[in-house]
Design an enzyme around this catalytic site. Sequence first.
Site: not given
Length: 493
Positions: A272, A347
Amino acid sequence: MAIQLSDKPLLEWAGDTLAIGLFEDAVELTGELATLNEKLAGVLKELIAEEEFTAKANSTVFTRVAAGNLIRKVILVGLGKPEALKLDSVRRAAAAAARVAKKQKSKTLGFSFPLWNNDPAATAQAIAEGTQLALYQDIRFKSEPEDKGPQIETVDLLGFAGQEAAITRANQIVSGVILARQLVAAPANEVTPITLAETAQAIATDHGLQVEILEREDCEKLGMGAFLGVAQASDLPPKFIHLTYKPEGTPKKKLAIIGKGLTFDSGGLNIKGAGSGIETMKIDMGGAAATLGAAKAIGQLKPDVEVHFISAATENMISGHAMHPGDILKASNGKTIEVNNTDAEGRLTLADALVFADKLGLDAIVDLATLTGACVIALGDDIAGLYTPDDAVASQLEKAAETSGEKLWRMPMEEKYFEGLKSGIADMKNTGPRPGGSITAALFLKQFVKDTPWAHLDIAGPVWTDKENGYNGAGATGYGVRTLVSWVLGTGD
């Protein structure tokens, strides 16, 4: 703070501050309120006129009364239109009154509110929840508390005699919300996968649940390649948490709640960048926090429902051991995943958790996760996305959310969008194109549930608030705990 039921009539109650709930455009004082106004030398009527108080939802006005009266101050609280009164309206009005009372340095606070839906138990519970959630402050990491003034010590609910069970239930649910808030708010050097496992063990000990913590070697034996692929870069060991609440006798239903447990998300090698909010990524275990908060509440409420609380807890870090963009992982159901973005790691951990739960012979599974920024773009900061192919589970969760006052919205499961996850060298990629990103994330998760009715909640928006919002203070909200508890209790009806 003690919340108790007062058997004293309104006109005889004595304390620092009395909060009176009024409906919008119905502020004419009648009955006991008219008598109270006379006892207070007309101060209530004057307050309404001078402040032009119309009792719009959550509006408040207050005044000091003359010395020698049984009460020192009065707060008038708006409940909105009577036909629009919801249980959450009561919660929010109680929160608004409690905040005013605290600022006015009240030690005792009395509530005189009308009933919601002619239901004293639900109304009493809502007042107790709203008050406690609004007044909670997290000062664990401050060397000097900023607020050194007096705290509210006693809250009396007037006209709710016999509703002790409702207050107990409120206290038990709030304790779960507070736990979730504390876990989400704490920094990543305080809450690690080890901390989450220790929290699960403490809940099990305190409330009679069963607990199993799978270590890395256990997860390897079960073939949890997706979860372990995320975990492999961290210096901290992953922990696969499995808490189980079992009621006495035969359960009416068997359920699972799965929470995403990324205690810090750097993004991995798809790191990020600046401005991406990396400093807030301690909140990426908001799903696990809600799962553990719900476990704490359910362990005290003891419904006739068996519930499994599951989280694959780890960090998503960067090191020489990190998974690379382009790596292929194999989940525990044998499906292969091309990792085209290491920052879509939640996920991957949920995939193996879903496979694990799907083998438990359950009636339904709900997972919740701070999964996608796309869901925040779609629904904003206050509303979670609900994704499920099962109408019955969707209806149950929508009803539970309505009862709890936590907002969610059912989103489409457009199967055609799964084409965006197709890989040329594996069964699927872990991310698709930018459009519909929260939907493709849900479709990815769907590949790991074979037989059990399932729903996914994307809670990336409401898990945190930057400013005071209703009964949530700035910071972690504990979102999901009350909806999950309401869902579990509702399935046991």
